[in-house]
Design a protein around this motif. Structure first.
Motif, PDB file in Angstrom:
ATOM      1  N   ALA A 173      17.781 -30.611  62.136  1.00 40.76           N
ATOM      2  CA  ALA A 173      18.436 -29.938  61.009  1.00 40.76           C
ATOM      3  C   ALA A 173      19.938 -29.876  61.223  1.00 40.76           C
ATOM      4  O   ALA A 173      20.419 -29.551  62.308  1.00 40.76           O
ATOM      5  N   THR A 174      20.657 -30.220  60.171  1.00 43.34           N
ATOM      6  CA  THR A 174      22.110 -30.065  60.149  1.00 43.34           C
ATOM      7  C   THR A 174      22.490 -29.496  58.797  1.00 43.34           C
ATOM      8  O   THR A 174      21.696 -29.507  57.863  1.00 43.34           O
ATOM      9  N   SER A 175      23.696 -29.046  58.681  1.00 42.52           N
ATOM     10  CA  SER A 175      24.159 -28.494  57.409  1.00 42.52           C
ATOM     11  C   SER A 175      24.135 -29.532  56.303  1.00 42.52           C
ATOM     12  O   SER A 175      24.018 -29.199  55.140  1.00 42.52           O
ATOM     13  N   SER A 176      24.245 -30.797  56.644  1.00 48.30           N
ATOM     14  CA  SER A 176      24.291 -31.843  55.623  1.00 48.30           C
ATOM     15  C   SER A 176      23.025 -32.697  55.605  1.00 48.30           C
ATOM     16  O   SER A 176      23.047 -33.820  55.136  1.00 48.30           O
TER      17      SER A 176
ATOM     18  N   LYS B  28      19.624 -17.437  57.998  1.00 50.37           N
ATOM     19  CA  LYS B  28      20.972 -17.724  58.482  1.00 50.37           C
ATOM     20  C   LYS B  28      20.900 -18.972  59.349  1.00 50.37           C
ATOM     21  O   LYS B  28      19.915 -19.195  60.071  1.00 50.37           O
ATOM     22  N   GLU B  29      21.947 -19.788  59.295  1.00 54.75           N
ATOM     23  CA  GLU B  29      21.979 -21.016  60.077  1.00 54.75           C
ATOM     24  C   GLU B  29      21.782 -20.700  61.552  1.00 54.75           C
ATOM     25  O   GLU B  29      22.363 -19.768  62.090  1.00 54.75           O
TER      26      GLU B  29
ATOM     27  N   ALA C 287      12.855 -29.144  54.859  1.00 53.81           N
ATOM     28  CA  ALA C 287      13.765 -28.262  55.596  1.00 53.81           C
ATOM     29  C   ALA C 287      13.086 -27.725  56.850  1.00 53.81           C
ATOM     30  O   ALA C 287      13.669 -27.747  57.943  1.00 53.81           O
TER      31      ALA C 287
ATOM     32  N   MET D 154      22.989 -29.877  51.885  1.00 52.13           N
ATOM     33  CA  MET D 154      22.263 -28.630  51.867  1.00 52.13           C
ATOM     34  C   MET D 154      21.890 -28.252  53.293  1.00 52.13           C
ATOM     35  O   MET D 154      21.635 -29.088  54.122  1.00 52.13           O
ATOM     36  N   ASN D 155      21.809 -27.002  53.540  1.00 52.34           N
ATOM     37  CA  ASN D 155      21.524 -26.453  54.844  1.00 52.34           C
ATOM     38  C   ASN D 155      20.040 -26.085  54.925  1.00 52.34           C
ATOM     39  O   ASN D 155      19.539 -25.304  54.121  1.00 52.34           O
TER      40      ASN D 155
ATOM     41  N   SER E  98      22.637 -24.826  48.511  1.00 51.34           N
ATOM     42  CA  SER E  98      21.431 -24.595  49.304  1.00 51.34           C
ATOM     43  C   SER E  98      20.322 -23.871  48.564  1.00 51.34           C
ATOM     44  O   SER E  98      19.167 -24.198  48.711  1.00 51.34           O
TER      45      SER E  98
ATOM     46  N   TRP F 192      18.361 -24.213  56.918  1.00 49.07           N
ATOM     47  CA  TRP F 192      18.072 -22.791  57.108  1.00 49.07           C
ATOM     48  C   TRP F 192      18.210 -22.031  55.796  1.00 49.07           C
ATOM     49  O   TRP F 192      17.401 -21.170  55.488  1.00 49.07           O
ATOM     50  N   LYS F 193      19.219 -22.366  55.020  1.00 46.96           N
ATOM     51  CA  LYS F 193      19.427 -21.669  53.748  1.00 46.96           C
ATOM     52  C   LYS F 193      18.314 -21.979  52.751  1.00 46.96           C
ATOM     53  O   LYS F 193      17.970 -21.137  51.939  1.00 46.96           O
TER      54      LYS F 193
END
Length: 71
Positions: A56-59, A10-11, A47, A1-2, A66, A4-5
């Protein structure tokens, strides 16, 4: 999960935008509020902290989509 989302951003959004989104969501999701949800609140908090700390990373989160926490 991201991360930012999770916050509805937005990332790569700024830390200031993340802070604003976190404050808004934390008021809605806080477990002490009517309709609050502790699991969603914890996820939003995690988050935000990861964005604030620069980790923070996308994973950085589970394999859930997300925004699934809000559905």
């Amino acid at each position: 999960m991201n991360a930012w989302k999770v916050l509805g951003l937005k990332e790569g959004a700024s830390k200031e935008d993340a802070k604003k989104a976190y404050r808004k969501l934390s008021k809605e999701l806080h477990p002490d509020m009517p309709g609050g949800d502790s699991k969603k609140f914890d996820r939003v908090t995690k988050a935000y902290k990861s964005i604030k700390d620069g980790t923070a990373t996308s994973s950085a989160f589970s394999n859930q989509n997300s925004r699934d926490i809000f559905d």
